[in-house]
Design an enzyme around this catalytic site. Structure first.
Site, PDB file in Angstrom:
ATOM      1  N   LYS A  22     -15.646  19.892 -14.784  1.00  0.00           N
ATOM      2  CA  LYS A  22     -16.795  20.786 -14.779  1.00  0.00           C
ATOM      3  C   LYS A  22     -17.380  20.918 -16.177  1.00  0.00           C
ATOM      4  CE  LYS A  22     -16.599  24.137 -11.989  1.00  0.00           C
ATOM      5  NZ  LYS A  22     -16.197  25.373 -11.284  1.00  0.00           N
ATOM      6  N   ARG A  91     -14.915  30.301 -15.052  1.00  0.00           N
ATOM      7  CA  ARG A  91     -14.620  29.334 -13.986  1.00  0.00           C
ATOM      8  C   ARG A  91     -13.591  28.319 -14.440  1.00  0.00           C
ATOM      9  NH1 ARG A  91     -18.701  28.845  -9.986  1.00  0.00           N
ATOM     10  NH2 ARG A  91     -20.495  30.185 -10.305  1.00  0.00           N
ATOM     11  N   GLY A 100     -11.847  24.933  -4.730  1.00  0.00           N
ATOM     12  CA  GLY A 100     -11.341  26.193  -4.208  1.00  0.00           C
ATOM     13  C   GLY A 100      -9.891  26.487  -4.516  1.00  0.00           C
ATOM     14  N   MET A 102      -8.404  26.878  -7.574  1.00  0.00           N
ATOM     15  CA  MET A 102      -8.168  27.752  -8.728  1.00  0.00           C
ATOM     16  C   MET A 102      -9.216  28.859  -8.752  1.00  0.00           C
ATOM     17  SD  MET A 102      -6.912  24.977 -11.569  1.00  0.00           S
ATOM     18  CE  MET A 102      -8.340  23.930 -11.332  1.00  0.00           C
ATOM     19  N   ARG A 335     -20.974  16.754 -10.219  1.00  0.00           N
ATOM     20  CA  ARG A 335     -19.818  15.852 -10.236  1.00  0.00           C
ATOM     21  C   ARG A 335     -20.099  14.749  -9.242  1.00  0.00           C
ATOM     22  NH1 ARG A 335     -16.117  20.572  -7.619  1.00  0.00           N
ATOM     23  NH2 ARG A 335     -17.179  20.734  -5.630  1.00  0.00           N
ATOM     24  N   HIS A 451     -15.842  25.721   2.139  1.00  0.00           N
ATOM     25  CA  HIS A 451     -14.493  25.337   1.732  1.00  0.00           C
ATOM     26  C   HIS A 451     -13.861  24.384   2.737  1.00  0.00           C
ATOM     27  CE1 HIS A 451     -10.071  25.938   1.767  1.00  0.00           C
ATOM     28  NE2 HIS A 451     -10.211  25.893   0.455  1.00  0.00           N
ATOM     29  N   ARG A 580      11.425 -11.144  10.682  1.00  0.00           N
ATOM     30  CA  ARG A 580      12.751 -10.533  10.790  1.00  0.00           C
ATOM     31  C   ARG A 580      13.429 -11.071  12.048  1.00  0.00           C
ATOM     32  NH1 ARG A 580       9.458  -5.204   9.348  1.00  0.00           N
ATOM     33  NH2 ARG A 580       8.195  -6.293  10.885  1.00  0.00           N
ATOM     34  N   ARG A 635      13.282 -14.941   7.542  1.00  0.00           N
ATOM     35  CA  ARG A 635      14.485 -14.357   6.936  1.00  0.00           C
ATOM     36  C   ARG A 635      15.668 -14.504   7.884  1.00  0.00           C
ATOM     37  NH1 ARG A 635      14.526  -8.030   5.842  1.00  0.00           N
ATOM     38  NH2 ARG A 635      14.877  -8.031   8.105  1.00  0.00           N
ATOM     39  N   GLU A 767      16.737  -7.673  -3.190  1.00  0.00           N
ATOM     40  CA  GLU A 767      16.779  -6.295  -2.684  1.00  0.00           C
ATOM     41  C   GLU A 767      17.983  -5.520  -3.211  1.00  0.00           C
ATOM     42  OE1 GLU A 767      17.019  -6.473   1.620  1.00  0.00           O
ATOM     43  OE2 GLU A 767      17.878  -8.475   1.503  1.00  0.00           O
ATOM     44  N   SER A 786      11.330 -13.085  -2.881  1.00  0.00           N
ATOM     45  CA  SER A 786      10.554 -12.085  -2.164  1.00  0.00           C
ATOM     46  C   SER A 786      11.286 -10.760  -2.309  1.00  0.00           C
ATOM     47  CB  SER A 786      10.400 -12.445  -0.686  1.00  0.00           C
ATOM     48  OG  SER A 786       9.606 -11.479  -0.021  1.00  0.00           O
ATOM     49  N   GLY A 788      12.456  -7.323  -1.359  1.00  0.00           N
ATOM     50  CA  GLY A 788      12.629  -6.383  -0.257  1.00  0.00           C
ATOM     51  C   GLY A 788      12.693  -4.981  -0.840  1.00  0.00           C
ATOM     52  N   THR A 789      11.533  -4.397  -1.072  1.00  0.00           N
ATOM     53  CA  THR A 789      11.491  -3.159  -1.857  1.00  0.00           C
ATOM     54  C   THR A 789      12.066  -1.955  -1.118  1.00  0.00           C
ATOM     55  OG1 THR A 789       9.187  -2.883  -1.150  1.00  0.00           O
ATOM     56  CG2 THR A 789       9.575  -3.874  -3.315  1.00  0.00           C
ATOM     57  N   ASN A 790      12.200  -2.022   0.203  1.00  0.00           N
ATOM     58  CA  ASN A 790      12.829  -0.907   0.915  1.00  0.00           C
ATOM     59  C   ASN A 790      14.290  -0.769   0.479  1.00  0.00           C
ATOM     60  OD1 ASN A 790      10.403  -0.833   2.270  1.00  0.00           O
ATOM     61  ND2 ASN A 790      11.198  -1.782   4.124  1.00  0.00           N
ATOM     62  N   ASP A 791      15.041  -1.878   0.594  1.00  0.00           N
ATOM     63  CA  ASP A 791      16.448  -1.836   0.201  1.00  0.00           C
ATOM     64  C   ASP A 791      16.606  -1.747  -1.304  1.00  0.00           C
ATOM     65  OD1 ASP A 791      18.314  -1.679   2.312  1.00  0.00           O
ATOM     66  OD2 ASP A 791      17.802  -3.707   2.953  1.00  0.00           O
ATOM     67  N   CYS A 854       7.800  -8.131   0.337  1.00  0.00           N
ATOM     68  CA  CYS A 854       7.726  -8.001   1.795  1.00  0.00           C
ATOM     69  C   CYS A 854       8.210  -6.650   2.291  1.00  0.00           C
ATOM     70  CB  CYS A 854       8.512  -9.126   2.476  1.00  0.00           C
ATOM     71  SG  CYS A 854      10.272  -9.134   2.081  1.00  0.00           S
ATOM     72  N   TYR A 874       1.984 -12.769  -3.911  1.00  0.00           N
ATOM     73  CA  TYR A 874       1.467 -12.229  -2.654  1.00  0.00           C
ATOM     74  C   TYR A 874       2.214 -10.949  -2.295  1.00  0.00           C
ATOM     75  CZ  TYR A 874       5.624 -14.144  -0.290  1.00  0.00           C
ATOM     76  OH  TYR A 874       6.912 -14.419   0.102  1.00  0.00           O
TER      77      TYR A 874
END
Length: 902
Positions: A22, A91, A100, A102, A335, A451, A580, A635, A767, A786, A788-791, A854, A874
């Site tokens: 602001k 303000r 809304g 603050m 803004r 709001h 999988r 896999r 992984e 590759s 395996g970002t989950n594990d 992956c 990728y």
């Protein structure tokens, strides 16, 4: 020594870190010569000091006095003067818009004496007392923490006593009495009189705004929008200009384009004889800017010139707050405006066609999250429905849920798994939790800049406002409309694109953008019901095609069947990054896997493997046919062993019951003994992935042979199969070597039998932290990586991904330990660092190493930008996320080139 106060003439729009959005934009409008009241900004550094110490910085009071005197000299009026008083607004204004969330205090400087000076100056006693009652009400609620309902109830009582429906119908005497009532509320609530010293009011209001940075609703909003907690808010002190000085005064909010549809033109809300808070609070229904043009053509013309100047300067949709004081226009804020997803795509391409921005900039102004919103289904136009009411379409979407009438109930019912529609007369910042929990928001009052509308649009939540026909009774928790009564728990359907509200459930149909992605541009255009829809589809197509032309990252899909792969290909996938194979072993085939794992001798195991081979081969033939000519990463079996065995508890009960009946089953008893022998306390860290393939003879060989035979079949049929074999859960290079040697031998054997040369790439799934840290050695024997970002997230954090999100992530988020789940967005400092190390060390060993991702992070917009930055080739995600990943990969490329993304 730090300077904590900046005059509007000193800043510009690029100092948002210091001046907040602001303050920076007020300074920018001042630089542009627009009619901005002279004022000053207390910087975010002061807020950070306040957060650390609990007090304002030393010397801040002196800086405020100096800045305030400059304002007095410019205007020729004095703060606290009893004859011609200068009043100010105080303000908030953070770097990122938090509508809304603050505090704001208006009319600071009024007291029992200056109110008479204001009446004399304005020539309007009613106006002066109206301003005073507003100050006491806002100050009491925001500075003194008094329940706002106490003031609202007193106002309602005053209107009821006079028999009027609106506060504008109260006269000066009524308002003078109301001020007295408000002051009694203050004395009763806090044990002191309302402060009469204007400077004390100002200092306390400044502290209240600083303190509001850490209110519960502000923290909740920041968590939802992923805004850092340590930024702080600036405080803007601006001389009051009055929209409540009679019929030639008013206040409003304007947009340079429609934030709902993106169509060019002048859009907004205007209230005559009102202050700005009346517009955003939604307590009075507004007029349009066109109405202002008819009642005050000169002020309207000034506003339109300012709107055009600002849109040209910012090169984007601008959201503008303004006040007209007796015919004179004042600009109070601007803004870059929040907008719906459809508006974002339309506006981006419109501005390209108007030669205000480039295609790269247009791509940077839309997001994967907005594209996701456009994929949401819509109500089926042919479905039967019962129309309850019409309001203003404030935020699009088709949502069905049970009606609830307060924020707390919305959160409780949503947590219990119910879809809820939050129904309110009007929302206020305290309703944020319920708005987040609800699938839709419905209000009886307010306009497109109320709001409810602004916050819902920002969150992508379906919203209809200003449905005046709804007679909401918060006591009986119901609303009546046109003979119908809807009680809490009854189902309603809300169409945020048309403003319609329906009784009961309504069937939904695919969105036009979903149809475009699945069936192609021509089919979507042919099915589009109107020009607006066609324009939207064209805009999405145009920006997606530009993203494809711009991005470096390829986008693959996680697909386990031929149908999944074919759909992913239609959606733009350039390959399969993860098939999988365990999903192919479920259902009727499960018993064969059990026989492989639990076989008591080699012959029994081989018979089970022989039965599985043709089934697995046909799976791969179908997959490779669907992805002909594109890389297809298969896999090998990855899940824990227990997923393919009978449940230990169920099997134990079955055996016990059989024994109790005197009908023991030797087969079940033998199976139970084997399951007990193989039972693991922590199966996710046990016999799974490559470990299972090395321990159970022939299991991986079966899968590798099935892949090779499927490739040979496709080659014989004239296809172009590009299968790749991925080994999961590798922690040691020796594990990979053993599997790779077996794979090479099988390729040679099948190739010789089929008369073809098979040289399929064998890569590894990274992984485990150890794999990432020894990536240089693993790359000596891997054709590709590759992640395996989950594990990898699970093993790096020590989190069980199946348990922790429901167990304690909510508390971790509340406590600031986590901003977002690391399973949703990549943890750049921990997991991300392991990814970076593995990429660098893997490529140091093998410069041509192909590297992909992956895990679920492959479809997350923020994670995609990280993966682009570390140099992976990728990302792979679910088929439905492929278009989002394509768009975000393009945005990552233009951001790297220096284009600012929003």
């Amino acid at each position: 020594m730090a300077t904590y106060v900046w005059d509007f003439t000193q800043g510009d729009k690029d100092r948002k870190d210091l001046l907040g959005g602001k303050g920076a934009n007020l300074a920018e409008m001042t630089r542009l010569g627009l009619p901005v009241p002279p004022g000053f900004t207390i910087t975010t550094e002061a807020c950070r000091y306040f957060m650390r110490s609990g007090t304002v910085p030393p010397g801040l009071g002196v800086e405020v006095t100096t800045a305030l005197r400059r304002v007095e000299d410019i205007l020729g009026r004095r703060f606290g003067d009893t004859t011609d008083p200068l009043l100010v607004s105080v303000r908030s204004g953070a770097k990122f818009s938090m509508p809304g969330m603050m505090e704001t205090v208006l009319d600071v400087g009024l007291n029992d004496e200056t109110v008479h000076g204001l009446a004399a100056f304005s020539g309007d006693e009613r106006f002066a007392w109206d301003s005073y009652r507003r100050l006491v009400q806002m100050f009491g609620r925001t500075v003194l923490d008094i329940d706002g309902d106490r003031f609202s109830d007193a106002l309602d009582a005053a209107k009821s006593a006079r028999g009027v429906a609106s506060d504008v119908d109260l006269d000066a005497a009524d308002l003078r009495a109301l001020v007295g009532t408000y002051k009694e509320i203050v004395r009763d609530a806090v044990g002191r009189d309302f402060p009469q010293d204007p400077r004390e009011q100002l200092d306390l209001a400044i502290v209240a705004v600083l303190r509001s940075w850490n209110t519960e609703r502000a923290r909740l909003y920041r968590r939802k929008e992923r805004i850092p907690d340590d930024l702080g808010t600036a405080v803007n002190v601006v001389p009051m200009v009055f929209g409540n000085l009679g019929p030639t005064s008013g206040t409003g909010v304007a947009f340079t384009r429609d934030p709902l549809t993106g169509q060019p033109g002048d859009y907004g809300d205007y209230l005559a004889n009102a202050q700005g808070e009346d517009v955003v609070a939604g307590i009075r229904n507004t007029s349009s800017l066109a109405d202002l043009g008819r009642t005050d053509p000169a002020a309207y013309a000034d506003l339109r010139r300012a709107m055009r100047q600002l849109e040209t300067h910012y090169r984007d949709l601008c959201d503008i707050e303004f006040t007209i004081e007796r015919g004179r226009l004042w600009m109070l804020q601007t803004r870059v405006g929040k907008r719906t997803a459809a508006a974002a795509f339309r506006i981006a391409t419109q501005l390209v066609d108007e030669h205000l921005i480039t295609l790269d900039e247009a791509l940077a102004r839309v997001s994967g999250e907005q594209l996701t919103q456009l994929l949401f289904p819509q109500f089926d136009a042919t479905a039967e429905r019962t129309l309850l009411a019409r309001g203003m379409a404030a935020s699009p979407g088709a949502a069905v849920g049970v009606a609830v009438f307060d924020s707390r109930t919305a959160q409780e019912w949503a947590a219990a798994g119910k879809d809820v529609v939050l129904v309110r007369r009007e929302t206020n910042p305290d309703d944020l939790g319920g708005m987040i929990a609800a699938v839709a928001v419905l209000t009886a009052r307010g306009g497109k800049t109320s709001h409810a509308a602004v916050v819902a649009r920002g969150m992508g939540r379906t919203c209809v406002v200003g449905a005046e026909a709804l007679d909401i009774d918060v006591v009986t928790r119901s609303f009546g409309v046109d003979g119908h009564v809807v009680h809490e728990g009854d189902t309603v359907a809300v169409d945020g694109s048309t403003g319609e509200v329906f009784l009961g459930d309504v069937a939904v149909a695919p969105s036009p953008v979903s149809r475009y992605l699945d069936e192609g541009l021509d089919a979507a255009l042919a099915a589009a019901p109107d020009d607006d829809t066609r324009d939207l589809v064209k805009a999405v197509d145009r920006l997606l095609r530009h993203a494809d032309a711009t991005r470096r990252l390829h986008v693959h899909a996680n697909a386990d069947t031929a149908d999944d792969a074919a759909r992913a290909r239609r959606l733009g996938a350039q390959g399969v990054g993860l098939c999988r194979t365990e999903h192919m072993f479920l259902g009727e085939r499960r018993v064969l896997v059990e026989r492989v794992v639990l076989a008591e001798d080699a012959d029994e195991r081989q018979r089970a493997l022989d039965a599985l081979l043709p089934l697995q081969r046909e799976d791969f033939v179908g997959l490779l046919t669907a992805m002909d000519g594109l890389p297809t990463t298969i896999r090998l079996l990855d899940p824990p062993l227990h997923e393919f065995l009978p449940d230990l508890t169920e099997l134990s009960v079955r055996v016990a019951l059989a024994e109790a009946r005197g009908e023991p089953s030797p087969q079940d008893e033998r199976l139970l003994a084997a399951v007990r022998r193989m039972h693991e306390a922590n199966p996710m860290l046990g016999l799974r992935g490559v470990r299972l393939g090395l321990v159970v003879p022939g299991l991986f060989a079966l899968q590798i042979r099935a892949v090779c035979e499927a490739v040979a079949r496709r080659l014989a049929d004239g296809g172009d199969p590009r299968a790749e074999i991925m080994v999961p859960l590798v922690g040691s290079v020796q594990e990979l070597r053993l599997v790779r040697d077996e794979a090479v031998a099988i390729m040679a054997e099948v190739g010789a039998a089929e008369g073809v040369r098979l040289d399929l790439p064998v890569g590894v799934m990274i992984e485990l932290p150890r794999a990432a840290l020894t990536a240089g050695r693993i790359a000596e024997h891997a054709a590709f990586f590759s992640f395996g970002t989950n594990d990898l997230t699970q093993t790096t954090w020590g989190f069980s991904r199946d348990d922790v999100e429901g167990a304690f992530f909510a508390q971790y988020t509340d406590n600031g330990v986590l901003v977002v789940s690391p399973f949703e967005t990549i943890d750049e400092h921990g997991v991300g660092r392991l990814v970076r190390i593995a990429v660098e060390e893997g490529r140091a060993t093998r410069p041509d190493l192909t590297i992909g991702v992956c895990g679920e992070h492959g479809g997350d917009p923020e994670s995609i930008r990280f993966f682009h930055g570390v140099g992976v080739d990728y990302v792979s995600c679910s088929p439905f996320r492929v278009p989002v990943a394509r768009l975000e990969a393009g945005r990552a490329a233009v951001a790297e080139a220096g284009v600012e993304t929003r």
